[in-house]
Design a protein around this motif. Structure first.
Motif, PDB file in Angstrom:
ATOM      1  N   GLN A  17      -8.721   5.800  -4.294  1.00 55.40           N
ATOM      2  CA  GLN A  17      -9.305   6.979  -4.771  1.00 55.40           C
ATOM      3  C   GLN A  17      -8.399   7.513  -6.133  1.00 55.40           C
ATOM      4  O   GLN A  17      -8.960   7.837  -7.029  1.00 55.40           O
ATOM      5  CB  GLN A  17      -9.173   8.232  -3.934  1.00 55.40           C
ATOM      6  N   GLN A  18      -7.119   7.564  -5.799  1.00 58.61           N
ATOM      7  CA  GLN A  18      -6.285   7.949  -7.042  1.00 58.61           C
ATOM      8  C   GLN A  18      -6.246   6.986  -7.924  1.00 58.61           C
ATOM      9  O   GLN A  18      -6.182   7.155  -9.094  1.00 58.61           O
ATOM     10  CB  GLN A  18      -4.769   8.152  -6.156  1.00 58.61           C
ATOM     11  N   TRP A  19      -6.314   5.502  -7.735  1.00 58.03           N
ATOM     12  CA  TRP A  19      -6.236   4.666  -8.694  1.00 58.03           C
ATOM     13  C   TRP A  19      -7.630   4.534  -9.582  1.00 58.03           C
ATOM     14  O   TRP A  19      -7.658   4.569 -10.723  1.00 58.03           O
ATOM     15  CB  TRP A  19      -6.153   3.174  -7.912  1.00 58.03           C
ATOM     16  N   ALA A  20      -8.574   5.021  -8.951  1.00 59.74           N
ATOM     17  CA  ALA A  20      -9.896   5.135  -9.494  1.00 59.74           C
ATOM     18  C   ALA A  20      -9.860   6.079 -10.383  1.00 59.74           C
ATOM     19  O   ALA A  20     -10.330   6.257 -11.712  1.00 59.74           O
ATOM     20  CB  ALA A  20     -11.030   5.251  -8.449  1.00 59.74           C
ATOM     21  N   ILE A  21      -9.365   7.342 -10.075  1.00 63.54           N
ATOM     22  CA  ILE A  21      -8.977   8.524 -10.927  1.00 63.54           C
ATOM     23  C   ILE A  21      -8.220   8.048 -12.400  1.00 63.54           C
ATOM     24  O   ILE A  21      -8.759   8.747 -13.294  1.00 63.54           O
ATOM     25  CB  ILE A  21      -8.310   9.653 -10.305  1.00 63.54           C
ATOM     26  N   ILE A  52      -0.402   0.985  -9.070  1.00 64.80           N
ATOM     27  CA  ILE A  52      -0.755  -0.045  -8.407  1.00 64.80           C
ATOM     28  C   ILE A  52       0.545  -0.180  -7.209  1.00 64.80           C
ATOM     29  O   ILE A  52       0.208  -0.772  -6.151  1.00 64.80           O
ATOM     30  CB  ILE A  52      -0.859  -1.225  -9.270  1.00 64.80           C
ATOM     31  N   PHE A  53       1.656   0.052  -7.577  1.00 67.96           N
ATOM     32  CA  PHE A  53       3.044  -0.199  -6.907  1.00 67.96           C
ATOM     33  C   PHE A  53       2.764   0.719  -5.542  1.00 67.96           C
ATOM     34  O   PHE A  53       2.989   0.388  -4.304  1.00 67.96           O
ATOM     35  CB  PHE A  53       4.224   0.293  -7.524  1.00 67.96           C
ATOM     36  N   ALA A  54       2.036   1.605  -5.495  1.00 68.06           N
ATOM     37  CA  ALA A  54       1.662   2.547  -4.352  1.00 68.06           C
ATOM     38  C   ALA A  54       0.788   1.932  -3.532  1.00 68.06           C
ATOM     39  O   ALA A  54       0.903   1.874  -2.127  1.00 68.06           O
ATOM     40  CB  ALA A  54       1.282   3.794  -4.572  1.00 68.06           C
ATOM     41  N   GLY A  61       0.942  11.277  -6.335  1.00 72.61           N
ATOM     42  CA  GLY A  61      -0.469  10.782  -6.717  1.00 72.61           C
ATOM     43  C   GLY A  61      -1.380  10.102  -5.681  1.00 72.61           C
ATOM     44  O   GLY A  61      -2.113  10.978  -5.062  1.00 72.61           O
ATOM     45  N   PRO A  62      -0.912   9.235  -4.999  1.00 72.45           N
ATOM     46  CA  PRO A  62      -1.542   8.804  -4.032  1.00 72.45           C
ATOM     47  C   PRO A  62      -1.213   9.229  -2.531  1.00 72.45           C
ATOM     48  O   PRO A  62      -2.043   9.455  -1.831  1.00 72.45           O
ATOM     49  CB  PRO A  62      -1.341   7.049  -4.168  1.00 72.45           C
ATOM     50  N   VAL A  63      -0.038   9.566  -2.416  1.00 70.47           N
ATOM     51  CA  VAL A  63       0.355   9.868  -1.134  1.00 70.47           C
ATOM     52  C   VAL A  63      -0.262  11.710  -0.871  1.00 70.47           C
ATOM     53  O   VAL A  63      -0.488  11.706   0.227  1.00 70.47           O
ATOM     54  CB  VAL A  63       2.026  10.215  -1.204  1.00 70.47           C
ATOM     55  N   SER A  64      -0.534  12.263  -2.027  1.00 74.83           N
ATOM     56  CA  SER A  64      -1.087  13.506  -1.573  1.00 74.83           C
ATOM     57  C   SER A  64      -2.659  13.328  -1.196  1.00 74.83           C
ATOM     58  O   SER A  64      -2.982  14.305  -0.395  1.00 74.83           O
ATOM     59  CB  SER A  64      -1.135  14.360  -2.803  1.00 74.83           C
ATOM     60  N   TRP A  65      -3.148  12.329  -1.076  1.00 70.72           N
ATOM     61  CA  TRP A  65      -4.491  11.819  -0.561  1.00 70.72           C
ATOM     62  C   TRP A  65      -4.608  11.446   0.761  1.00 70.72           C
ATOM     63  O   TRP A  65      -5.220  11.595   1.563  1.00 70.72           O
ATOM     64  CB  TRP A  65      -5.340  11.087  -1.657  1.00 70.72           C
TER      65      TRP A  65
END
Length: 531
Positions: free
Chosen positions: A156-160, A324-326, A403-407
């Motif tokens: 989801q974060q990557w799409a953002i 991407i790393f996340a 960014g990604p961890v918050s989701w």
């Protein structure tokens, strides 16, 4: 109708809903600095000149803050109602409703004749984003094999980030068009992904858990066969999933009196505070502010016109690449380390920018420069390049961490019976702070100038301390382990994966059923035991 069963294709289509947020961010950030926009919505002494020749002032700082904040304001409301909408109509249908609302809002924004109409359209767009941002992670997580759940939710974060990048370059290209078409075209184009998402969802299955909850057991079994059984209805994992979903549904119905008030009981309150602050802190990093108002920031650093827009686009490329790393390593890194380290790095770059601005900057000249109001602050020469570099490093620090961890993190904190309500509440806290900060930043750049960086630096420092002492590690643990971890009162900094292994060694091996479940999903162990 043909339905897609590959979870990666399902995720790629569904997360377009998250990308809508990215489209909105960059369509505004790339446009607010253009003469076409500033002259059409001008509230200052200069202009208007619809051909873009005049150096118009644009909306006042507080009004621009209101224009930008109208989107997250609508998202706050949308996130709050999304849970009810999704439970009644289905995950997929609620996202499709969000698509329709997005198209309506985009039409109003594209046709805006004044600031009031622009704010109304953006609020409607925000309502759509609130629905999609809350329900897309729920939808894909309920369809995904448990071993891939963290990855697909993180998508989801990557799409953002992709939405931000794509729409920024579209807006940048339209900057060369004279007149109002320079901003109306990108605002119109942004409805196309929502149309594509609506059509794509027609070929995706509904959440099997939602189908089971509404006693559509045959459809539930068909979806599990499609996604997990590769067409074999007798596949062992399909049978296991069906069995556990039945037990989970029975448990939920026996505990149907669960309400929002349970989240505020003593045993749940600490988790609620962690989930809410995960989302709140993700906003107080200042990242979305950087995304919305990056042309202001780089204007303060001496960049103007196309050089400003090109430099701004580099940060969006960094955002996409570093996320991407996340996606690849987040389950190996865990949750605590990215949150603490990311916060410390972001604080470093914020303090560095504040120091550079204070030491080498000066008040903007009368009339202002480029995107910077005359009451604001500017910096030139080599120090300005350092400010730009620190801004890029800030983005590179945020993208693989907060960014990604918050989701991903909040849903892991709560037991199944309250998870839906808890995630809706935590997501709404994200949007209300997004709203407040979007409104606060433009006048802040005018009134306190470079000290804005200090404010966000202090926030990043506070969140590093907060996460270190109070945010436990949930990666690698079953939900039962998380439950016991909170009840046992073990300090957050001692909740590594090794704690789980030690506890299991002391308690003995899992029984055969638990082993089978654990191979597919830590969550299924908790579901089975609670049932």
């Amino acid at each position: 109708m043909y339905q897609i069963g590959n979870i990666y294709i399902i995720t790629a289509i569904a997360v377009i809903g998250g990308g809508l947020f990215g489209f909105d961010i960059s369509s505004m950030s790339a446009i607010i600095g253009t003469n076409q926009y500033k002259c059409y919505f001008n509230q200052g002494p200069h202009g208007p000149d619809l051909d873009g020749d005049a150096d118009c002032s644009g909306p006042r700082a507080d009004v621009q803050g209101g224009i930008t904040a109208s989107m997250p304001g609508g998202s706050f409301i949308g996130a709050l109602v999304s849970g009810y909408l999704s439970d009644k109509l289905g995950r997929k249908t609620s996202i499709q409703i969000g698509c329709i609302i997005w198209v309506v809002g985009s039409i109003i924004v594209c046709a805006s004749q004044n600031i009031g109409m622009l704010i109304a359209g953006r609020f409607i767009n925000g309502f759509s984003v609130g629905i999609c941002s809350a329900q897309v992670p729920v939808y894909v997580s309920e369809l995904a094999p448990p071993s891939k759940r963290g990855r697909v939710v993180g998508a989801q974060q990557w799409a953002i980030t992709w939405g931000i990048l794509i729409m920024f370059y579209i807006s940048f290209g339209c900057n060369y068009i004279d007149g109002t078409a320079a901003f109306r075209i990108p605002w119109g184009i942004q409805m196309l992904p929502a149309i594509g998402l609506f059509i794509g969802l027609l070929f995706l299955p509904e959440s099997p858990r939602w189908l089971a909850k509404h006693d559509k057991w045959e459809e539930c079994h068909s979806v599990l066969t499609l996604v997990h059984g590769k067409g074999d209805p007798n596949a062992p994992f399909v049978a296991m999933e069906m069995s556990e979903i039945k037990r989970m549904i029975e448990f939920e119905r026996n505990n149907a009196n669960v309400s929002y008030m349970e989240l505020f009981k003593p045993k749940m309150l600490n988790r609620l505070h962690i989930g809410i602050f995960t989302q709140v802190w993700s906003q107080l990093t200042g990242m979305n502010v950087m995304m919305y108002y990056i042309t202001y920031v780089f204007g303060m650093a001496g960049l103007s016109d196309n050089s400003n827009l090109i430099a701004s686009s580099i940060q969006y490329v960094i955002n996409v690449g570093m996320t991407i790393f996340a996606l690849v390593f987040i389950d190996r890194w865990g949750r605590r380390a990215p949150l603490v380290i990311g916060a410390l790095l972001m604080a470093t770059w914020m303090y560095a920018n504040a120091g550079l601005m204070a030491s080498y900057g000066s008040p903007a000249p009368p009339g202002g420069v480029d995107n910077v109001p005359e009451e604001s602050w500017v910096i030139t020469g080599a120090p300005s390049k350092a400010v730009i570099a620190c801004t890029y490093l800030f983005v590179a620090s945020y993208a693989p961490t907060w960014g990604p961890v918050s989701w991903i993190y909040p849903p892991e904190l709560f037991p199944l019976r309250v998870r839906g309500k808890a995630v809706a509440l935590t997501t709404s806290s994200n949007w209300i702070f997004n709203f407040a900060l979007s409104y606060f930043v433009p006048p802040a750049f005018v009134n306190i100038q470079w000290k804005v960086y200090i404010i966000f630096g202090v926030f990043c420092t506070a969140m590093a301390i907060h996460t270190f002492f109070l945010f436990p590690e949930t990666s690698g643990k079953t939900l039962e382990d998380v439950e016991e971890m909170f009840l046992s009162g073990v300090p957050a900094w001692k909740t590594r994966v090794e704690w789980q292994n030690t506890r299991k060694a002391e308690a003995g091996d899992l029984n055969d059923k638990e082993k089978a479940l654990h191979e597919h999903s830590p969550e299924r162990v908790e579901d089975a035991k609670h049932a």
